[in-house]
Design a protein around this motif. Structure first.
Motif, PDB file in Angstrom:
ATOM      1  N   PRO A 107      10.722  16.652 -64.900  1.00 13.66           N
ATOM      2  CA  PRO A 107      11.586  17.830 -64.769  1.00 13.66           C
ATOM      3  C   PRO A 107      10.862  19.156 -64.997  1.00 13.66           C
ATOM      4  O   PRO A 107      11.311  20.188 -64.512  1.00 13.66           O
ATOM      5  N   PRO A 111      10.229  20.607 -60.935  1.00 14.85           N
ATOM      6  CA  PRO A 111      11.632  20.929 -61.268  1.00 14.85           C
ATOM      7  C   PRO A 111      12.601  20.762 -60.107  1.00 14.85           C
ATOM      8  O   PRO A 111      13.781  20.512 -60.329  1.00 14.85           O
ATOM      9  N   ARG A 119      17.337  19.463 -65.800  1.00 14.92           N
ATOM     10  CA  ARG A 119      16.092  20.168 -66.100  1.00 14.92           C
ATOM     11  C   ARG A 119      16.207  20.965 -67.397  1.00 14.92           C
ATOM     12  O   ARG A 119      15.314  20.914 -68.252  1.00 14.92           O
ATOM     13  N   ARG A 123      14.234  20.216 -70.974  1.00 15.09           N
ATOM     14  CA  ARG A 123      13.353  21.207 -71.590  1.00 15.09           C
ATOM     15  C   ARG A 123      13.773  21.532 -73.029  1.00 15.09           C
ATOM     16  O   ARG A 123      12.949  21.524 -73.951  1.00 15.09           O
TER      17      ARG A 123
END
Length: 367
Positions: A107, A111, A119, A123
Motif C-alpha cells: 500500500p 498505492p 492505504r 499507513r
C-alpha cells in the motif's frame, strides 16, 4: 532439535485462520503448525469460529482494536505475535511483548493497487505498530529494506525470517477434480499464470507476450488460475477481447488447492512477472513441483528464486515472450531449470521458519 520457550503459551494472531486462503492466512496456519511441532504452545486469538477467544461475526479490525487488549490483559501472555503487516493493538498491554510480521509494504510502495481507505489504514496503523513492536519479522531482505527506507527507527528491531514452501506436495485428486481437469482438455505444453489478476501482478505483460508470440507465428496456450482483485476489471476485459480474437487463453478463476497445484505441476512453464513482491511464493511453489518458472527482476523475486528461474524486467514483453518460447521448444532446458528450481525450493522449509521465529521470541523474552 525441538526447542520451546520456557514461559506460558504465546498469544498468536489467528484473525485470518477461518477466512478464505490468502498469503497471510497461509502464513498463519503453516507457521502455527511448525511452531507447535517445535513444542511451542500457542493461544490462537481472534479467528472467526475456531481457536481460543473466537471473534464471531465481527470484523478483524474491531476485534483487534476493541477486544484483543482486554483478552491480553486477562490472560497475561508473555508475548503476542501479530501476523497481518500492521495489526498490533494500539496500546501496550503490561507484561506482554509484541512481535509484528511485515510481509510487504504494497500500500505504500504501489498505492494505486489498493483502495484509498485501506492505504490510509495501513499507513497509520503500521506507524503506531512500529512504535510498540519489540521485534519486527520481515519475510525477506527486500521487505526489510523497504520498511527501513520509510521507518529507519525500526532498524535495530527488524529481522528477516523467510517463509517455507514445503506445504506444497503433488496433490491427490478426487474423482470430481479429475473429471474437471479432463474436461478442460488442456494442451500438453501450456503456460500457467497463477495468482490474482490485479495490476501489481503484471498480468498485462503476460498477455503482451502472448500477443507477440502469436504475431510471430509461435502461439502458446495460456492458463490463468486466480481470483479477481482490486482493479482487475480492465485485465479481465482484455482477456475476453483476446479470446474473441482467437488466442488460446483459458481463465479458470479461483481453484481449490488440489486442482491449483495440479495445474501448476502439469504446466510446461510458470510465469510470474510481478511488479513487486514481498516474497513471491507462487513461483517457488511451482519450482517445488518441478515446473520451471519465469519471474521478473522486481521486488524480492531475485532474492527468493536466485538463478533457478529466468528473470525479465517487468516492462520487457519481448524478453518474456522469448523466454517462454525458448523453454517451450527445449525440453532439455525445462528439465535443467526444473532440477535447479527443486533444489532452490528445498531450502525454504516451515521448520526453518519456525526455528528462526522461535529464536525471535526467545530473544525478546530474555530482555
Amino acid at each position: 532439535m525441538r526447542r520451546t520457550v520456557s514461559t506460558g503459551p504465546i498469544a498468536f494472531d489467528a484473525t485470518l485462520w477461518d477466512e478464505p486462503t490468502t498469503g497471510i492466512g497461509l502464513y498463519t496456519r503453516c507457521l502455527a503448525g511448525a511452531l507447535e511441532a517445535q513444542g511451542v504452545r500457542l493461544e490462537k486469538l481472534g479467528a472467526r469460529d475456531s481457536g481460543d477467544h473466537p471473534r464471531g461475526s465481527g470484523s478483524r479490525t474491531a476485534w483487534t482494536l476493541a477486544r484483543l487488549p482486554r483478552v491480553l490483559e486477562r490472560s497475561k501472555p508473555p508475548l503476542y505475535h501479530a501476523l497481518g503487516n500492521f495489526n498490533l493493538p494500539l496500546i501496550r498491554v503490561s507484561g506482554t511483548a509484541y512481535v509484528l510480521t511485515v510481509l510487504d509494504l504494497i500500500p505504500l510502495i504501489m498505492p494505486d493497487t489498493v483502495s484509498a481507505k485501506f492505504r490510509w489504514q495501513f499507513r497509520l496503523w503500521l506507524s503506531r505498530s512500529l512504535l510498540l513492536a519489540d521485534r519486527v519479522v520481515c519475510i525477506s531482505e527486500r521487505t526489510r529494506q523497504d520498511l527501513l527506507e520509510r521507518f529507519p527507527e525500526a532498524e535495530s528491531r527488524a529481522v528477516v525470517v523467510p517463509i517455507g514452501v514445503d506445504h506444497v506436495h503433488a496433490p491427490v485428486l478426487d474423482a470430481t477434480s479429475e473429471d474437471f481437469l479432463r474436461a478442460l482438455s488442456l494442451p500438453k505444453d501450456y503456460v500457467l499464470y497463477a495468482g490474482s489478476l490485479d495490476v501489481r501482478k503484471n498480468v498485462d505483460l503476460v498477455l503482451d507476450a502472448m500477443e507477440r508470440l502469436r504475431a510471430q507465428g509461435r502461439p502458446a496456450s495460456l492458463v490463468l488460475a486466480g481470483q479477481s482483485w482490486f482493479g482487475s476489471g480492465r485485465v479481465e476485459s482484455r482477456i475476453a477481447r483476446l479470446r474473441a480474437e482467437g488466442h488460446d487463453i483459458r481463465p479458470l478463476g479461483y481453484q481449490a488447492e488440489p486442482v491449483f497445484y495440479e495445474l501448476m505441476r502439469r504446466a510446461a512453464v510458470f510465469v510470474f512477472p510481478s511488479r513487486y513482491e514481498g516474497f513471491g511464493l507462487p513461483p517457488l511453489e511451482a519450482m517445488r513441483l518441478g515446473t520451471p518458472a519465469i519471474v521478473s527482476t522486481a521486488g524480492s523475486l531475485p532474492e527468493v528464486c536466485g538463478d533457478a528461474a529466468p528473470a525479465v524486467r517487468p516492462d520487457d514483453a519481448e524478453g518474456l515472450a522469448e523466454a517462454i518460447h525458448r523453454l517451450l521448444r527445449s525440453p532439455r532446458e525445462r528439465e535443467a531449470f526444473a532440477v535447479k528450481g527443486q533444489a532452490r525450493a528445498a531450502q525454504f522449509t516451515w521448520e526453518r521458519t519456525a526455528e528462526q521465529t522461535l529464536a525471535v521470541y526467545e530473544d525478546v523474552l530474555r530482555r
